[in-house]
Write a protein that holds these residues in place. Structure first.
Motif, PDB file in Angstrom:
ATOM      1  N   UNK A  59      -5.018 -25.528  -0.157  1.00  0.00           N
ATOM      2  CA  UNK A  59      -4.464 -26.837  -0.502  1.00  0.00           C
ATOM      3  C   UNK A  59      -3.236 -27.148   0.351  1.00  0.00           C
ATOM      4  N   UNK A  60      -2.404 -26.135   0.593  1.00  0.00           N
ATOM      5  CA  UNK A  60      -1.215 -26.350   1.419  1.00  0.00           C
ATOM      6  C   UNK A  60      -1.606 -26.785   2.827  1.00  0.00           C
ATOM      7  N   UNK A  61      -2.595 -26.139   3.392  1.00  0.00           N
ATOM      8  CA  UNK A  61      -3.035 -26.524   4.735  1.00  0.00           C
ATOM      9  C   UNK A  61      -3.570 -27.956   4.737  1.00  0.00           C
ATOM     10  N   UNK A  62      -4.328 -28.306   3.702  1.00  0.00           N
ATOM     11  CA  UNK A  62      -4.896 -29.658   3.643  1.00  0.00           C
ATOM     12  C   UNK A  62      -3.813 -30.720   3.485  1.00  0.00           C
ATOM     13  N   UNK A  63      -2.689 -30.352   2.862  1.00  0.00           N
ATOM     14  CA  UNK A  63      -1.597 -31.296   2.652  1.00  0.00           C
ATOM     15  C   UNK A  63      -0.571 -31.262   3.787  1.00  0.00           C
ATOM     16  N   UNK A  64      -0.808 -30.448   4.797  1.00  0.00           N
ATOM     17  CA  UNK A  64       0.133 -30.365   5.904  1.00  0.00           C
ATOM     18  C   UNK A  64       1.397 -29.602   5.572  1.00  0.00           C
ATOM     19  N   UNK A  65       1.312 -28.701   4.609  1.00  0.00           N
ATOM     20  CA  UNK A  65       2.460 -27.871   4.211  1.00  0.00           C
ATOM     21  C   UNK A  65       2.388 -26.550   4.964  1.00  0.00           C
ATOM     22  N   UNK A  66       3.472 -26.175   5.596  1.00  0.00           N
ATOM     23  CA  UNK A  66       3.488 -24.935   6.371  1.00  0.00           C
ATOM     24  C   UNK A  66       3.366 -23.728   5.449  1.00  0.00           C
ATOM     25  N   UNK A  67       2.507 -22.784   5.815  1.00  0.00           N
ATOM     26  CA  UNK A  67       2.289 -21.557   5.038  1.00  0.00           C
ATOM     27  C   UNK A  67       2.900 -20.384   5.795  1.00  0.00           C
ATOM     28  N   UNK A  68       3.776 -19.632   5.124  1.00  0.00           N
ATOM     29  CA  UNK A  68       4.489 -18.529   5.767  1.00  0.00           C
ATOM     30  C   UNK A  68       4.340 -17.258   4.929  1.00  0.00           C
ATOM     31  N   UNK A  69       3.463 -16.322   5.331  1.00  0.00           N
ATOM     32  CA  UNK A  69       3.371 -15.048   4.614  1.00  0.00           C
ATOM     33  C   UNK A  69       4.548 -14.148   4.954  1.00  0.00           C
ATOM     34  N   UNK A  70       5.113 -13.524   3.945  1.00  0.00           N
ATOM     35  CA  UNK A  70       6.239 -12.616   4.138  1.00  0.00           C
ATOM     36  C   UNK A  70       5.756 -11.167   4.138  1.00  0.00           C
ATOM     37  N   UNK A  71       6.582 -10.302   4.677  1.00  0.00           N
ATOM     38  CA  UNK A  71       6.217  -8.893   4.834  1.00  0.00           C
ATOM     39  C   UNK A  71       6.455  -8.132   3.534  1.00  0.00           C
ATOM     40  N   UNK A  72       5.502  -7.236   3.203  1.00  0.00           N
ATOM     41  CA  UNK A  72       5.646  -6.404   2.023  1.00  0.00           C
ATOM     42  C   UNK A  72       4.424  -5.527   1.848  1.00  0.00           C
ATOM     43  N   UNK A  73       4.375  -4.745   0.763  1.00  0.00           N
ATOM     44  CA  UNK A  73       3.283  -3.777   0.582  1.00  0.00           C
ATOM     45  C   UNK A  73       1.948  -4.461   0.312  1.00  0.00           C
ATOM     46  N   UNK A  74       0.877  -3.870   0.867  1.00  0.00           N
ATOM     47  CA  UNK A  74      -0.481  -4.344   0.638  1.00  0.00           C
ATOM     48  C   UNK A  74      -1.357  -3.115   0.407  1.00  0.00           C
ATOM     49  N   UNK A  75      -1.825  -2.940  -0.817  1.00  0.00           N
ATOM     50  CA  UNK A  75      -2.495  -1.694  -1.201  1.00  0.00           C
ATOM     51  C   UNK A  75      -3.729  -1.412  -0.359  1.00  0.00           C
ATOM     52  N   UNK A  76      -4.498  -2.441   0.015  1.00  0.00           N
ATOM     53  CA  UNK A  76      -5.731  -2.220   0.764  1.00  0.00           C
ATOM     54  C   UNK A  76      -5.450  -1.596   2.130  1.00  0.00           C
ATOM     55  N   UNK A  77      -4.464  -2.131   2.848  1.00  0.00           N
ATOM     56  CA  UNK A  77      -4.159  -1.623   4.173  1.00  0.00           C
ATOM     57  C   UNK A  77      -3.497  -0.249   4.112  1.00  0.00           C
ATOM     58  N   UNK A  78      -2.660  -0.019   3.116  1.00  0.00           N
ATOM     59  CA  UNK A  78      -2.056   1.301   2.952  1.00  0.00           C
ATOM     60  C   UNK A  78      -3.138   2.346   2.694  1.00  0.00           C
ATOM     61  N   UNK A  79      -4.107   2.001   1.830  1.00  0.00           N
ATOM     62  CA  UNK A  79      -5.177   2.936   1.505  1.00  0.00           C
ATOM     63  C   UNK A  79      -6.073   3.197   2.710  1.00  0.00           C
ATOM     64  N   UNK A  80      -6.388   2.164   3.466  1.00  0.00           N
ATOM     65  CA  UNK A  80      -7.212   2.346   4.659  1.00  0.00           C
ATOM     66  C   UNK A  80      -6.511   3.244   5.671  1.00  0.00           C
ATOM     67  N   UNK A  81      -5.225   3.005   5.888  1.00  0.00           N
ATOM     68  CA  UNK A  81      -4.473   3.827   6.831  1.00  0.00           C
ATOM     69  C   UNK A  81      -4.450   5.294   6.402  1.00  0.00           C
ATOM     70  N   UNK A  82      -4.402   5.530   5.080  1.00  0.00           N
ATOM     71  CA  UNK A  82      -4.325   6.893   4.560  1.00  0.00           C
ATOM     72  C   UNK A  82      -5.685   7.570   4.456  1.00  0.00           C
ATOM     73  N   UNK A  83      -6.768   6.831   4.691  1.00  0.00           N
ATOM     74  CA  UNK A  83      -8.113   7.359   4.428  1.00  0.00           C
ATOM     75  C   UNK A  83      -8.663   8.224   5.552  1.00  0.00           C
ATOM     76  N   UNK A  84      -8.220   8.005   6.781  1.00  0.00           N
ATOM     77  CA  UNK A  84      -8.822   8.685   7.910  1.00  0.00           C
ATOM     78  C   UNK A  84     -10.154   8.097   8.321  1.00  0.00           C
ATOM     79  N   UNK A  85     -10.548   6.995   7.711  1.00  0.00           N
ATOM     80  CA  UNK A  85     -11.801   6.325   8.029  1.00  0.00           C
ATOM     81  C   UNK A  85     -11.571   5.249   9.093  1.00  0.00           C
ATOM     82  N   UNK A  86     -12.643   4.592   9.502  1.00  0.00           N
ATOM     83  CA  UNK A  86     -12.600   3.637  10.604  1.00  0.00           C
ATOM     84  C   UNK A  86     -11.693   2.455  10.266  1.00  0.00           C
ATOM     85  N   UNK A  87     -10.592   2.340  10.970  1.00  0.00           N
ATOM     86  CA  UNK A  87      -9.677   1.222  10.774  1.00  0.00           C
ATOM     87  C   UNK A  87      -9.898   0.094  11.755  1.00  0.00           C
TER      88      UNK A  87
END
Length: 255
Positions: A127-155
């Motif tokens: 909705x923000x994109x459709x309304x011309x509102x700038x979207x800014x993701x901030x940095x912080x923890x993300x469980x999926x990427x932390x788990x993938x990095x710790x898995x030893x599997x194909x990243x």
């Protein structure tokens, strides 16, 4: 006369300790720059107002809030968005962004991790994109990427497939489908489960997966109680590692 500038939509990550008995110091898991921006935001869109206020109080202990928590405008996403998700395009989130059209910055936050990833919020971003509102993701923890990095599997090639079916036979069939895809293509398959069902899912995985398939399990990463283990299914069955399954858990399978 030119129109007043629109506010921005900030995607604000939350720590991964929601519902946990032990909480990590906020400044240890959320960058100061993220906390500084969060402390200035007058309006919020969230899953639950009560837990959002609790999070913002923690933010205020590290970085003083521009306004008291009681004065902030906090709007909850509808309950059906929580239950069914909002990635399918059926929910119109534009009314929730009225404050941004009036020039106020808005924070979008989930209970844990990054909003709109394995959590509601994508409808607000669209909705923000459709309304011309700038979207800014901030940095912080993300469980999926932390788990993938710790898995030893194909990243380099991976897919997140959400939750597996609750029905036992459907769940086993889905596990076999994902294993076949992972072994054939090398694509890591990532899925999550809630604390009260993750023991049953682990048992189903050990019963269904082939012995030479690699299974990785992570929970509570970025917390003092964080735990991650990756091994072939045959080794899981042999060693029986004591996984602390009382937390939301990320599972990865692959080769």
């Amino acid at each position: 006369m030119s129109a007043a500038p629109k506010g921005k939509l900030y995607l604000v990550p939350a720590p991964l300790d929601f519902g946990c008995d032990v909480q990590a110091p906020l400044q240890d898991v959320i960058p100061l720059g993220t906390l500084q921006i969060a402390a200035t935001l007058p309006c919020w869109i969230c899953e639950n107002a009560k837990s959002t206020r609790a999070y913002l109080k923690r933010v205020g202990e590290v970085q003083p809030l521009l306004q008291p928590v009681q004065a902030l405008q906090i709007t909850e996403l509808p309950r059906e968005v929580h239950k069914k998700g909002d990635h399918g395009g059926g929910f119109d989130a534009k009314p929730l962004l009225k404050a941004a059209l009036e020039g106020h910055n808005i924070g979008l936050v989930s209970e844990a991790g990054m909003p709109a990833i394995a959590d509601p919020g994508s409808s607000v971003v669209r909705a923000a994109h459709e309304l011309g509102i700038q979207v800014l993701p901030l940095t912080g923890p993300m469980s999926l990427m932390l788990a993938l990095a710790a898995s030893g599997l194909n990243g380099q090639n991976f897919a997140f497939v959400g939750y597996l079916p609750q029905d036992g036979s459907e769940r086993s069939q889905r596990i076999r489908e994902l294993e076949s895809l992972a072994l054939k293509t090398g694509q890591t398959q990532i899925f999550i489960e809630t604390p009260y069902r993750n023991t049953a899912l682990l048992q189903a995985l050990l019963q269904t997966l082939q012995a030479n398939t690699r299974l990785a399990l992570s929970c509570g990463l970025s917390l003092p109680t964080g735990w991650s283990h990756s091994a072939l299914v045959s080794a899981w069955k042999r060693d029986k590692p004591a996984a602390p399954l009382g937390l939301p858990t990320v599972f990865c399978i692959g080769r």
